[in-house]
Design a protein around this motif. Structure first.
Motif, short mmCIF file in Angstrom:
data_model
loop_
_atom_site.label_atom_id
_atom_site.label_comp_id
_atom_site.label_asym_id
_atom_site.label_seq_id
_atom_site.Cartn_x
_atom_site.Cartn_y
_atom_site.Cartn_z
N ARG A 277 -10.01 -61.20 55.24
CA ARG A 277 -9.53 -60.56 54.01
C ARG A 277 -10.15 -59.17 53.85
NH1 ARG A 277 -10.06 -65.93 53.07
NH2 ARG A 277 -12.02 -65.86 51.94
N THR A 278 -11.40 -59.02 54.20
CA THR A 278 -12.07 -57.71 54.14
C THR A 278 -11.39 -56.73 55.08
OG1 THR A 278 -14.18 -58.76 53.58
CG2 THR A 278 -14.28 -56.51 54.46
N ASP A 279 -11.10 -57.18 56.29
CA ASP A 279 -10.44 -56.31 57.27
C ASP A 279 -9.02 -55.95 56.84
OD1 ASP A 279 -12.70 -56.27 58.87
OD2 ASP A 279 -11.97 -57.83 60.24
N ILE A 280 -8.31 -56.88 56.21
CA ILE A 280 -6.96 -56.59 55.72
C ILE A 280 -7.01 -55.49 54.68
CG2 ILE A 280 -5.06 -57.53 54.35
CD1 ILE A 280 -5.52 -60.20 55.87
N LEU A 281 -7.93 -55.58 53.73
CA LEU A 281 -8.07 -54.55 52.70
C LEU A 281 -8.38 -53.19 53.33
CD1 LEU A 281 -10.07 -56.50 49.98
CD2 LEU A 281 -7.68 -55.76 49.87
N ALA A 282 -9.26 -53.16 54.32
CA ALA A 282 -9.62 -51.90 54.98
C ALA A 282 -8.42 -51.32 55.72
CB ALA A 282 -10.79 -52.13 55.94
N TYR A 283 -7.65 -52.17 56.37
CA TYR A 283 -6.47 -51.71 57.11
C TYR A 283 -5.46 -51.05 56.16
CZ TYR A 283 -2.07 -51.91 59.66
OH TYR A 283 -0.86 -51.58 60.23
N PHE A 284 -5.17 -51.71 55.04
CA PHE A 284 -4.18 -51.15 54.12
C PHE A 284 -4.70 -49.90 53.41
CE2 PHE A 284 -1.98 -55.07 54.91
CZ PHE A 284 -0.67 -54.64 54.97
N ALA A 285 -6.00 -49.78 53.25
CA ALA A 285 -6.57 -48.54 52.70
C ALA A 285 -6.31 -47.37 53.65
CB ALA A 285 -8.06 -48.72 52.45
N ARG A 286 -6.31 -47.66 54.95
CA ARG A 286 -6.00 -46.60 55.94
C ARG A 286 -4.49 -46.34 56.01
NH1 ARG A 286 -9.59 -49.78 58.79
NH2 ARG A 286 -7.96 -50.57 60.17
N MET A 287 -3.68 -47.39 55.93
CA MET A 287 -2.22 -47.25 56.07
C MET A 287 -1.59 -46.53 54.88
SD MET A 287 -1.26 -48.37 58.94
CE MET A 287 0.50 -48.41 58.68
N ALA A 288 -2.08 -46.82 53.68
CA ALA A 288 -1.55 -46.19 52.46
C ALA A 288 -2.74 -45.76 51.61
CB ALA A 288 -0.65 -47.16 51.70
N PRO A 289 -3.36 -44.63 51.97
CA PRO A 289 -4.59 -44.20 51.28
C PRO A 289 -4.32 -43.73 49.85
CG PRO A 289 -3.88 -42.54 52.85
CD PRO A 289 -2.96 -43.72 53.03
N GLU A 290 -5.35 -43.84 49.05
CA GLU A 290 -5.29 -43.35 47.67
C GLU A 290 -5.65 -41.87 47.66
OE1 GLU A 290 -7.52 -45.72 44.96
OE2 GLU A 290 -6.62 -47.58 45.67
N ASP A 291 -4.69 -41.05 48.02
CA ASP A 291 -4.87 -39.60 48.06
C ASP A 291 -3.78 -39.00 47.18
OD1 ASP A 291 -5.06 -36.91 48.58
OD2 ASP A 291 -4.96 -37.11 50.76
N SER A 292 -4.17 -38.54 46.00
CA SER A 292 -3.18 -38.05 45.03
C SER A 292 -2.38 -36.85 45.55
CB SER A 292 -3.87 -37.69 43.71
OG SER A 292 -4.83 -36.68 43.93
N ARG A 293 -2.90 -36.13 46.53
CA ARG A 293 -2.18 -34.99 47.10
C ARG A 293 -1.02 -35.43 47.99
NH1 ARG A 293 -7.03 -32.67 50.11
NH2 ARG A 293 -7.25 -34.90 50.30
#
Length: 139
Positions: free
Chosen positions: A60-76
């Motif tokens: 579950r930790t790795d899944i969260l990290a993967y999706f943070a890379r795939m769809a990052p929280e970058d407002s720009r």
């Protein structure tokens, strides 16, 4: 052929995976069907449903990290940011994982594998009240 429906409501604690297998399995058991198909539908655009390993928490930790890379929280990176920097990435993550599942019912039990669990995948940082529609058809 019989049918049964319900809405499963739950509170999330922010981003992460919530194991809903026990609640879903309990409802399925109450229906007293032996064979059929369970459909699950997440009624939101910033959360999703997945079947995933239920043993090692590192998965579950790795899944969260993967999706943070795939769809990052970058407002720009996004035009849509009405509800904050985690809003558009949450929509994208729900597209990538999906909002519906179908699970066979065999011998009165969900046909999940040994290490599989059903998870609500909350993509927003803040806690939310989520609802999942369940529909079972069988005998």
């Amino acid at each position: 052929m019989r049918q049964a429906t319900t809405i499963l409501s739950l509170d999330t604690h922010g981003q992460g995976l919530t194991d809903i297998t026990p609640a879903v399995a309990a409802w399925v058991g109450e229906q007293r069907m032996e064979e059929g198909l369970l459909a699950l539908f997440c009624r939101h655009t910033s959360a999703s449903l997945i079947v995933q390993e239920n043993a090692a928490p590192e998965v579950r930790t790795d899944i969260l990290a993967y999706f943070a890379r795939m769809a990052p929280e970058d407002s720009r990176a996004y035009a849509h940011d009405d509800e904050g920097p985690d809003d558009m990435p949450a929509h994208l993550r729900s597209i990538l994982t999906g909002i519906h599942l179908s699970i066979p019912l065999i011998g009165g039990r969900l046909a999940l594998g040994t290490w599989q669990g059903i998870y609500l995948f909350e993509h927003r940082r803040s806690p939310h009240r989520r609802s999942i529609a369940l529909h079972m058809a069988g005998a």
